[in-house]
Design an enzyme around this catalytic site. Structure first.
Site, PDB file in Angstrom:
ATOM      1  N   CYS A   1       0.816  -1.227   0.000  1.00  0.00           N
ATOM      2  CA  CYS A   1       0.000   0.000   0.000  1.00  0.00           C
ATOM      3  C   CYS A   1       0.845   1.270   0.000  1.00  0.00           C
ATOM      4  O   CYS A   1       0.327   2.350  -0.267  1.00  0.00           O
ATOM      5  CB  CYS A   1      -0.951  -0.013   1.184  1.00  0.00           C
TER       6      CYS A   1
ATOM      7  N   HIS B   1      -3.354   6.836   3.069  1.00  0.00           N
ATOM      8  CA  HIS B   1      -3.731   5.587   2.407  1.00  0.00           C
ATOM      9  C   HIS B   1      -5.118   5.219   2.923  1.00  0.00           C
ATOM     10  O   HIS B   1      -5.377   5.247   4.135  1.00  0.00           O
ATOM     11  CB  HIS B   1      -2.711   4.502   2.737  1.00  0.00           C
TER      12      HIS B   1
ATOM     13  N   ASN C   1     -10.137  -0.369   0.183  1.00  0.00           N
ATOM     14  CA  ASN C   1      -8.677  -0.275   0.157  1.00  0.00           C
ATOM     15  C   ASN C   1      -8.176  -0.718  -1.220  1.00  0.00           C
ATOM     16  O   ASN C   1      -8.261  -1.893  -1.557  1.00  0.00           O
ATOM     17  CB  ASN C   1      -8.119  -1.169   1.277  1.00  0.00           C
TER      18      ASN C   1
END
Ligand code: COA
Length: 327
Positions: free
Chosen positions: A112, A254, A284
């Site tokens: 990520c 994020h 996500n």
């Protein structure tokens, strides 16, 4: 003085969306559980589009906004966990699709935090002087690597891509990357991973039967590490830029979990209205999450020319990063 200027951004997500209510039909979960624990409402899911297909759409929008031709790009960096092929790199597939004769193209595997790793490298390349224009992309088709029978993980992830064009320029005016704090803490290397399908555990019937080619995660352990690490990363990035929390107009985290983001914001005293959040729409999307949020907020004119923006991330590894830029 050499500066790295954000010339353009673009983003793209597949049109098909899977809502929390859809997931209620698939696993033992509820909209209430997903919304309160994560903030996510829906996620975009690819129906046959690959990582480079999503990346190409985002890159073309970034090129249009930057007003440059693909041939002007001399570096392509793609951050992804879900490449088109193990090799060649997805960056090579994008170079082919953009019909760029020759450039430096490679992928980054930093989960990520991949897009921030990409920005870190691009900024170093551009400031070093050998390269002039970089395309940095975060693109993911995580839906192909999710176990759709595991309620612990399948509610969290989605597909999408975000891209940025960066160019080096001289002078004291215009945008720049002001500071970069980046790293990896391997203490939690086993807490978030895809265990099978690599060289340690090659594809086999057992890997498929046990779904070891899909995302495995110890959610609450990851949660604790994420909050601690991102707070430190932001503090260090601010220190390097000689800035305080108040000097930043926008924070782009994020987009993994609203509770993680709120915790970090509270710990550092960041006003909630300065934090850009779009995870309710995408879930996500790993390396794609920050560039999608950056692109949307620039196009909506939420972030304006001259604003200072702090990007921060956390991912498997555990990789982490915080980058401060002036747009
Ligand atoms: N629907 C309903 N219940 C669920 C569920 C779901 N989708 N997923 C898990 N549960 C259950 C668990 O089975 C557990 O039940 P039990 O107590 O009977 O065993 C209970 O909910 C609590 O599980 P827990 O894992 O402690 O919940 P949590 O509050 O930690 O929230 C996450 C789970 C995954 C949302 C949270 O840990 C998280 O966001 N972690 C970080 C994940 C992340 O960001 N990863 C990517 C990093 S880049």
């Amino acid at each position: 003085m050499k500066r790295t200027w954000l010339l353009g951004t673009g983003s793209y997500a597949p049109s098909y969306t899977l809502t929390n209510e859809d997931l209620e039909e698939m696993v033992d979960t509820s909209d209430e559980w997903i919304s309160t624990r994560t903030g996510i409402k829906r996620r975009h899911i690819s129906k046959g589009e690959s990582c480079s297909d999503l990346a190409l759409e985002a890159s073309q929008k970034a090129l249009d906004q930057a007003g440059i031709e693909p041939g002007e790009i001399d570096v392509i960096i793609v951050a992804t966990l879900t490449p088109d092929t193990i090799f060649p790199a997805t960056a090579c597939w994008i170079q082919k699709k953009l019909e760029i004769q020759d450039c430096l193209s490679f992928d980054i595997s930093a989960a990520c935090s991949g897009f921030l790793y990409g920005l870190f490298l691009a900024d170093n390349f551009l400031k070093q002087g050998e390269f002039h224009t970089a395309l940095v992309v975060g693109s993911e088709v995580l839906s192909n690597f999710v176990n759709w029978e595991d309620r612990n993980t399948c509610v969290l992830f989605g597909d999408g891509a975000g891209a940025a064009i960066l160019r080096s320029h001289h002078g004291s005016e215009g945008g720049n990357i002001l500071s970069k704090e980046i790293g990896t803490d391997v203490a939690g290397i086993d807490l978030l991973k895809i265990p099978g399908g690599g060289s340690r555990m090659p594809f086999s019937q057992e890997v498929l039967d046990k779904k070891l080619h899909t995302i495995h995660m110890k959610g609450n352990e990851v949660f604790k590490n994420a909050t601690r690490t991102m707070v430190l990363a932001i503090e260090n990035a601010l220190k390097k830029a000689c800035l305080s929390v108040e000097d930043i107009q926008w924070y782009i985290p994020h987009q993994a979990n609203l509770r993680i983001i709120n915790y970090v914001g509270k710990k550092l005293g960041i006003p909630q209205k300065k934090v850009i959040i779009n995870l309710q729409e995408y879930g996500n999307t790993s390396a794609a999450s920050i560039p999608i949020a950056l692109d949307e907020s620039l196009r909506e004119n939420t972030i304006r020319k001259g604003d200072r923006v702090c990007l921060f991330s956390f991912g498997a590894g555990f990789t982490y990063g915080s980058i401060i830029l002036e747009v």
